[in-house]
Design an enzyme around this catalytic site. Structure first.
Site, PDB file in Angstrom:
ATOM      1  N   VAL A 198       3.695   9.703   4.391  1.00 10.44           N
ATOM      2  CA  VAL A 198       2.248   9.769   4.590  1.00 10.44           C
ATOM      3  C   VAL A 198       1.800   8.401   5.087  1.00 10.44           C
ATOM      4  CG1 VAL A 198       1.719  11.621   2.976  1.00 10.44           C
ATOM      5  CG2 VAL A 198       1.928   9.283   2.128  1.00 10.44           C
ATOM      6  N   SER A 199       0.767   8.369   5.901  1.00 11.98           N
ATOM      7  CA  SER A 199       0.372   7.124   6.558  1.00 11.98           C
ATOM      8  C   SER A 199      -0.250   6.104   5.615  1.00 11.98           C
ATOM      9  CB  SER A 199      -0.606   7.414   7.700  1.00 11.98           C
ATOM     10  OG  SER A 199       0.026   8.229   8.669  1.00 11.98           O
ATOM     11  N   THR A 200      -0.962   6.581   4.577  1.00  8.75           N
ATOM     12  CA  THR A 200      -1.598   5.671   3.632  1.00  8.75           C
ATOM     13  C   THR A 200      -1.334   6.136   2.209  1.00  8.75           C
ATOM     14  OG1 THR A 200      -3.693   6.889   3.517  1.00  8.75           O
ATOM     15  CG2 THR A 200      -3.460   5.272   5.283  1.00  8.75           C
TER      16      THR A 200
END
Length: 207
Positions: A9-11
């Protein structure tokens, strides 16, 4: 042959539950799931690097979609080559079976088709991201020409701000008491006082 899952996941605020559920449905053991919570712009991700170290010839990496592997066209192709050619492992992309290099593509033709499909999809994805950035930049530029301002809009000054500002300037009240009376944080009150003072000075110069 070991099965591994890779989740990204990006963040830290994004929920990986959908990807983790997909790993369970493909019977990937929890201990064999590697997850990074960071951008896919490069491959210096700790869990991804750990996965590459344990990966052996004939093993299988399962990912939900190709963009979980990364977002840079050249890097995706390079990692694909490392995994399938140098290590000799297979990749299964749940959302795009055409890219799978395992059982469905054991022959040379199948591998070629998977590699070709990957290159096309990675190129299209990166091109689309470039178009999106270009459209955003053009939209922002057009909006600025129309006078539209971006960023956080400042709140209006409290009704009695000027009164308490003058009292504070004249030393009749402390900064904290003035801020409290206006129901403002004292640092915010001080910053707005400085801004107000600069604005008045600017207006004086215009006269």
């Amino acid at each position: 042959m070991a099965h591994y899952g890779y989740v990204r996941v990006s963040t830290k605020d994004q929920n990986p539950e959908r990807q983790l559920l997909a790993m369970q449905e493909h019977q990937v053991q929890k201990k064999n799931i590697y997850m990074d919570k960071m951008s896919g712009q490069d491959f210096s991700r700790p869990q991804y690097q750990r996965l590459l170290k344990v990966l052996k010839k004939g093993d299988l990496i399962i990912i939900k979609s190709i963009d979980r592997l990364g977002r840079n066209y050249d890097e995706i192709l390079e990692q694909w080559r490392v995994i399938t050619r140098e290590i000799g492992a297979n990749i299964e992309v749940i959302d795009m079976p055409l890219l799978n290099t395992s059982s469905a593509h054991d022959d040379l033709t199948g591998v070629f088709i998977a590699d070709l499909a990957l290159q096309i999809l990675a190129y299209v994805a990166e091109t689309e991201r470039s178009f999106i950035k270009q459209r955003q930049a053009e939209g922002i530029a057009a909006a600025k020409r129309k006078g539209i301002r971006f960023g956080c809009q400042k709140k209006e000054l409290p009704k009695d701000f000027k009164v308490y500002y003058q009292m504070w300037i004249e030393g009749k009240i402390s900064l904290r008491k003035a801020a409290k009376a206006l129901q403002m944080n004292h640092t915010t009150f001080y910053r707005r006082c400085i801004e107000y003072q600069r604005e008045m000075e600017k207006n004086c110069f215009k006269l």
